[in-house]
Design a protein around this motif. Structure first.
Motif, PDB file in Angstrom:
ATOM      1  N   PRO A  53      15.947  -0.748  24.632  1.00 36.37           N
ATOM      2  CA  PRO A  53      14.716  -0.226  23.951  1.00 36.37           C
ATOM      3  C   PRO A  53      13.864   1.072  23.905  1.00 36.37           C
ATOM      4  N   ASN A  54      14.378   1.836  24.480  1.00 36.13           N
ATOM      5  CA  ASN A  54      14.276   3.221  23.872  1.00 36.13           C
ATOM      6  C   ASN A  54      14.952   3.917  22.298  1.00 36.13           C
ATOM      7  N   GLN A  55      15.660   3.372  22.154  1.00 37.29           N
ATOM      8  CA  GLN A  55      16.279   3.545  21.314  1.00 37.29           C
ATOM      9  C   GLN A  55      15.742   2.275  19.517  1.00 37.29           C
ATOM     10  N   ARG A  56      15.072   1.288  20.629  1.00 38.38           N
ATOM     11  CA  ARG A  56      14.713   0.652  19.323  1.00 38.38           C
ATOM     12  C   ARG A  56      13.483   1.456  18.587  1.00 38.38           C
ATOM     13  N   LEU A  57      13.118   0.612  17.315  1.00 39.45           N
ATOM     14  CA  LEU A  57      12.064   0.993  16.464  1.00 39.45           C
ATOM     15  C   LEU A  57      10.908  -0.307  17.333  1.00 39.45           C
ATOM     16  N   ASN A  58       9.615   0.601  17.116  1.00 37.13           N
ATOM     17  CA  ASN A  58       8.750  -0.165  16.890  1.00 37.13           C
ATOM     18  C   ASN A  58       8.071  -0.178  15.862  1.00 37.13           C
ATOM     19  N   ALA A  59       6.225  -0.809  15.662  1.00 34.53           N
ATOM     20  CA  ALA A  59       6.294  -1.412  14.666  1.00 34.53           C
ATOM     21  C   ALA A  59       5.406  -0.740  13.967  1.00 34.53           C
ATOM     22  N   GLY A  60       5.298   0.738  14.300  1.00 40.68           N
ATOM     23  CA  GLY A  60       4.286   1.310  13.654  1.00 40.68           C
ATOM     24  C   GLY A  60       6.046   1.915  13.033  1.00 40.68           C
ATOM     25  N   GLN A  61       7.244   2.340  13.260  1.00 43.65           N
ATOM     26  CA  GLN A  61       8.137   2.960  12.677  1.00 43.65           C
ATOM     27  C   GLN A  61       8.742   1.516  11.707  1.00 43.65           C
ATOM     28  N   ALA A  62       8.859   1.067  12.070  1.00 42.26           N
ATOM     29  CA  ALA A  62       9.528  -0.264  11.209  1.00 42.26           C
ATOM     30  C   ALA A  62       8.737  -0.310   9.605  1.00 42.26           C
ATOM     31  N   LEU A  63       7.330   0.056   9.972  1.00 46.42           N
ATOM     32  CA  LEU A  63       6.658   0.322   8.828  1.00 46.42           C
ATOM     33  C   LEU A  63       6.846   1.397   7.704  1.00 46.42           C
ATOM     34  N   GLN A  64       7.778   2.092   8.503  1.00 46.91           N
ATOM     35  CA  GLN A  64       7.937   3.151   7.506  1.00 46.91           C
ATOM     36  C   GLN A  64       9.150   3.324   7.178  1.00 46.91           C
ATOM     37  N   SER A  65       9.856   2.234   7.456  1.00 42.63           N
ATOM     38  CA  SER A  65      11.235   2.301   7.260  1.00 42.63           C
ATOM     39  C   SER A  65      11.887   2.046   5.433  1.00 42.63           C
ATOM     40  N   ARG A  66      12.757   2.177   5.602  1.00 40.05           N
ATOM     41  CA  ARG A  66      12.877   2.601   3.859  1.00 40.05           C
ATOM     42  C   ARG A  66      12.963   0.902   2.587  1.00 40.05           C
ATOM     43  N   TRP A  67      13.026   0.363   3.672  1.00 39.21           N
ATOM     44  CA  TRP A  67      13.666  -1.354   2.811  1.00 39.21           C
ATOM     45  C   TRP A  67      11.330  -1.753   2.696  1.00 39.21           C
ATOM     46  N   ILE A  68      10.834  -1.638   3.573  1.00 37.40           N
ATOM     47  CA  ILE A  68       9.725  -2.248   4.071  1.00 37.40           C
ATOM     48  C   ILE A  68       9.051  -1.008   3.005  1.00 37.40           C
ATOM     49  N   GLN A  69       8.898  -0.473   2.571  1.00 35.48           N
ATOM     50  CA  GLN A  69       8.289   1.091   2.313  1.00 35.48           C
ATOM     51  C   GLN A  69       8.674   0.328  -0.035  1.00 35.48           C
ATOM     52  N   GLY A  70      10.068   0.218   0.126  1.00 33.85           N
ATOM     53  CA  GLY A  70      10.557  -0.553  -0.722  1.00 33.85           C
ATOM     54  C   GLY A  70      10.469  -1.194  -1.760  1.00 33.85           C
ATOM     55  N   VAL A  71       9.807  -2.055   0.033  1.00 32.51           N
ATOM     56  CA  VAL A  71       9.608  -4.043  -0.915  1.00 32.51           C
ATOM     57  C   VAL A  71       7.701  -3.523  -1.770  1.00 32.51           C
ATOM     58  N   SER A  72       7.804  -4.305  -2.936  1.00 38.10           N
ATOM     59  CA  SER A  72       6.529  -4.354  -3.567  1.00 38.10           C
ATOM     60  C   SER A  72       5.931  -5.817  -3.930  1.00 38.10           C
ATOM     61  N   GLY A  73       4.930  -6.851  -4.247  1.00 38.37           N
ATOM     62  CA  GLY A  73       4.528  -7.579  -4.249  1.00 38.37           C
ATOM     63  C   GLY A  73       5.365  -8.393  -5.165  1.00 38.37           C
ATOM     64  N   ASP A  74       5.757  -8.042  -6.639  1.00 33.87           N
ATOM     65  CA  ASP A  74       7.119  -7.972  -7.465  1.00 33.87           C
ATOM     66  C   ASP A  74       8.317  -9.037  -7.253  1.00 33.87           C
ATOM     67  N   ILE A  75       8.564  -8.140  -5.835  1.00 37.01           N
ATOM     68  CA  ILE A  75      10.211  -7.955  -5.458  1.00 37.01           C
ATOM     69  C   ILE A  75       9.849  -9.467  -4.839  1.00 37.01           C
ATOM     70  N   LEU A  76       8.926  -9.064  -4.269  1.00 37.77           N
ATOM     71  CA  LEU A  76       8.937 -10.945  -3.188  1.00 37.77           C
ATOM     72  C   LEU A  76       8.499 -11.640  -3.754  1.00 37.77           C
ATOM     73  N   ALA A  77       7.974 -11.843  -4.770  1.00 41.98           N
ATOM     74  CA  ALA A  77       7.372 -13.199  -5.873  1.00 41.98           C
ATOM     75  C   ALA A  77       8.213 -13.253  -5.883  1.00 41.98           C
ATOM     76  N   LYS A  78       9.799 -12.651  -6.846  1.00 36.00           N
ATOM     77  CA  LYS A  78      11.055 -13.157  -7.207  1.00 36.00           C
ATOM     78  C   LYS A  78      11.821 -13.835  -6.612  1.00 36.00           C
ATOM     79  N   ASN A  79      11.440 -13.859  -4.731  1.00 36.89           N
ATOM     80  CA  ASN A  79      13.123 -13.733  -3.943  1.00 36.89           C
ATOM     81  C   ASN A  79      12.385 -15.701  -3.632  1.00 36.89           C
ATOM     82  N   ASP A  80      13.839 -16.219  -4.095  1.00 38.00           N
ATOM     83  CA  ASP A  80      13.527 -17.792  -3.907  1.00 38.00           C
ATOM     84  C   ASP A  80      13.750 -18.263  -2.372  1.00 38.00           C
ATOM     85  N   LEU A  81      12.781 -18.545  -1.029  1.00 39.84           N
ATOM     86  CA  LEU A  81      13.505 -18.659   0.007  1.00 39.84           C
ATOM     87  C   LEU A  81      14.020 -20.041  -0.160  1.00 39.84           C
TER      88      LEU A  81
END
Length: 119
Positions: A53-81
């Motif tokens: 748990p000391n090495q695990r990302l917290n919520a703030g760190q997760a929000l700063q990840s490259r994946w979350i920072q790089g995802v735009s609404g357009d990309i999410l809209a194109k993904n059919d789940l």
């Protein structure tokens, strides 16, 4: 039904191994469902599932990840789940069936069911 009864010990062993690996944060992304997932997304998942748990990302760190920072609404809209949603429904149905089969096997083996009593 005999298939389920015979397979219960091996299923229990598989589940025990799965839980052991989860606790140790030993996992992989081999399934076809992960082939289209980006390396940045997989990296974020690994960092969120870190055993220590000391090495695990917290919520703030997760929000700063490259994946979350790089995802735009357009990309999410194109993904059919929808396919993923259907796979989850199938998985849940199989899991429920297996649970019922285990109860039936337990009762058939003379284990019976005990009713909880209030104290």
């Amino acid at each position: 039904m005999s298939y389920w009864v015979e397979d219960i010990p091996s299923q229990a062993k598989k589940k025990r191994d799965i839980f052991r690996n989860i606790i140790r944060a030993k996992f992989d992304f081999p399934h076809k469902c992960w082939s289209h997932v980006s390396d940045d997304a997989k990296s974020l998942i690994r960092e969120l599932l870190t055993a220590d748990p000391n090495q695990r990302l917290n919520a703030g760190q997760a929000l700063q990840s490259r994946w979350i920072q790089g995802v735009s609404g357009d990309i999410l809209a194109k993904n059919d789940l929808s396919a993923t949603s259907e796979e989850l429904k199938t998985f849940n149905a199989k899991l429920k069936f297996q649970s019922v089969a285990r109860v039936v096997a337990l009762v058939a083996a003379g284990g019976g069911l005990r009713r909880a009593t209030a104290t």
